[in-house]
Design an enzyme around this catalytic site. Structure first.
Site, short mmCIF file in Angstrom:
data_model
loop_
_atom_site.label_atom_id
_atom_site.label_comp_id
_atom_site.label_asym_id
_atom_site.label_seq_id
_atom_site.Cartn_x
_atom_site.Cartn_y
_atom_site.Cartn_z
NE ARG A 98 -2.59 -0.80 3.51
CZ ARG A 98 -2.71 0.24 4.34
NH1 ARG A 98 -3.33 1.33 3.97
NH2 ARG A 98 -2.21 0.17 5.56
CE LYS A 131 2.18 -4.86 6.22
NZ LYS A 131 1.47 -3.65 5.88
NE ARG A 163 2.36 9.52 20.08
CZ ARG A 163 3.48 9.90 19.48
NH1 ARG A 163 3.66 9.70 18.20
NH2 ARG A 163 4.44 10.47 20.16
C1 BTN Z 1 0.62 -3.71 2.37
O1 BTN Z 1 1.43 -2.83 2.05
O2 BTN Z 1 0.34 -3.94 3.54
C2 BTN Z 1 -0.06 -4.53 1.30
C3 BTN Z 1 0.82 -5.63 0.78
C4 BTN Z 1 0.15 -6.48 -0.29
C5 BTN Z 1 1.12 -7.44 -0.92
C6 BTN Z 1 0.43 -8.40 -1.83
S1 BTN Z 1 1.47 -9.73 -2.35
C7 BTN Z 1 0.27 -10.25 -3.49
C8 BTN Z 1 -0.28 -8.99 -4.13
N1 BTN Z 1 0.57 -8.58 -5.23
C9 BTN Z 1 1.17 -7.41 -4.99
O3 BTN Z 1 1.96 -6.85 -5.77
N2 BTN Z 1 0.82 -6.95 -3.78
C10 BTN Z 1 -0.12 -7.83 -3.13
#
Ligand code: BTN
Length: 330
Positions: free
Chosen positions: A122, A187, A323
């Site tokens: 994201r 994460k 926080r």
């Molecule tokens: C985030 O940033 O939290 C979202 C990550 C999403 C990753 C997944 S992997 C499968 C799909 N293909 C991508 O390029 N991104 C999502």
């Protein structure tokens, strides 16, 4: 099956194989085997070469297996899957699913890759996607709903992934708004939902899920935030990537169907159950400002509720940081 896949399959046991053996199974010369082995390095696979022993992968691999993944789907989920495509390497499974949709793939199309060369997170971030280590899964679905009615879909997807993780007996995992999957502030996975369509619908949606299953240390150093993988949460026990993938796909297919029929309300209670920020002091970064306040869960559309100086505001976008009491951020 390409020669590369055959070679990876032969090496996936983590044992030594001589160049001669590999060449004779693949029907190519030893020099050709050597060339193919070098191309595996470009996928991030670490092949060791030891004189008089041969070649082996540094870590054994459990390759993705479409039949095994589909065998995990329940009778109610199976008809929701129109196709499952397995990819050795791709730029991004979300991009691939979008292209497939444009080229006529039916709603319910899913793809999974062993490796992404340009995995996307994201907010324009990269998603670190080494070969054979994690889950990179995307599902395309057409919703006969307006864009406005799809508010909350990305939170619903987070709920679906959490259900799958609980079915895999992984405890202590929760959600940080809107859909970060965390364990002890680190994460574990993320969700990227991309929508196209008319404001009044129908809308084409690609849902991408990334889950760290057994992140190689070398790849982990590229991640710009605290992270964890399923292997660590499971106390070092090996967890089947195919089973996890089947469970996530199962919950996604059912979750997307439920969303179309019942909307976000169906998911709200589960989201709140797994909410890691409830009643915590948070920092919410918006495009033009930063908001500080106490997170109070979500409203009926999935917007984050934050109490700032006695007033509660609902936010539809932004990046939340927890926080901690000592004012360090988690
Ligand atoms: C985030 O940033 O939290 C979202 C990550 C999403 C990753 C997944 S992997 C499968 C799909 N293909 C991508 O390029 N991104 C999502």
């Amino acid at each position: 099956m390409t020669q590369d896949v055959k070679l990876i399959q032969l090496l996936s046991d983590g044992r030594f194989h001589s160049g001669e053996e590999l060449g004779s199974i693949l029907g190519v010369s030893r020099a050709a085997v050597w060339k193919m082995l070098r191309s595996l390095a470009a996928l991030g696979l670490c092949v060791q070469a030891v004189p008089a022993k041969g070649y082996r992968l540094q870590e054994p691999l459990e390759l993705l297996d479409g039949a095994l993944i589909q065998s995990i789907l329940s009778p109610s989920a199976k008809p929701l899957l129109s196709e499952l495509e397995l990819l050795l390497t791709v730029d991004s499974t979300n991009r691939h699913a979008q292209r497939a949709a444009v080229q006529g793939a039916r709603s319910g199309y899913a793809c999974i890759a062993e490796h992404q060369s340009a995995g996307r997170g994201r907010r324009g971030r990269a998603w670190v996607s080494p070969f054979g280590a994690n889950l990179y899964l995307s599902v395309y679905r057409r919703f006969h709903l307006s864009l406005a009615a799809l508010a909350g879909l990305s939170l619903a997807v987070g709920v679906a992934v959490l259900k799958a993780l609980h079915r895999a007996d992984l405890s202590g995992v929760g959600l940080k708004w809107p859909n970060d999957i965390l364990w002890e502030g680190r994460k574990l996975g993320g969700v990227l939902v991309e929508l196209t369509g008319e404001a009044s619908g129908p809308c084409d949606v690609v849902v991408g899920v990334g889950l760290n299953v057994r992140m190689p240390r070398g790849a982990g150093v590229e991640i710009d935030q605290p992270w964890v993988d399923v292997h660590t949460i499971a106390g070092g026990c090996s967890v089947s990537r195919n089973r996890l993938c089947g469970l996530v796909l199962q919950e996604l297919l059912i979750g997307l169907e439920d969303f179309e029929q019942f909307g976000f309300e169906r998911f709200r209670a589960d989201w709140l159950r797994w909410d890691l920020t409830k009643d915590k002091e948070v920092e919410l970064r918006l495009n033009d400002k930063v908001v500080y306040g106490r997170a109070l869960g979500i409203d009926s559309s999935g917007a984050l509720l934050v109490e700032e100086g006695g007033t509660v505001h609902a936010y539809n976008a932004g990046e939340v940081t927890l926080r901690a009491r000592d004012d360090t951020v988690a």
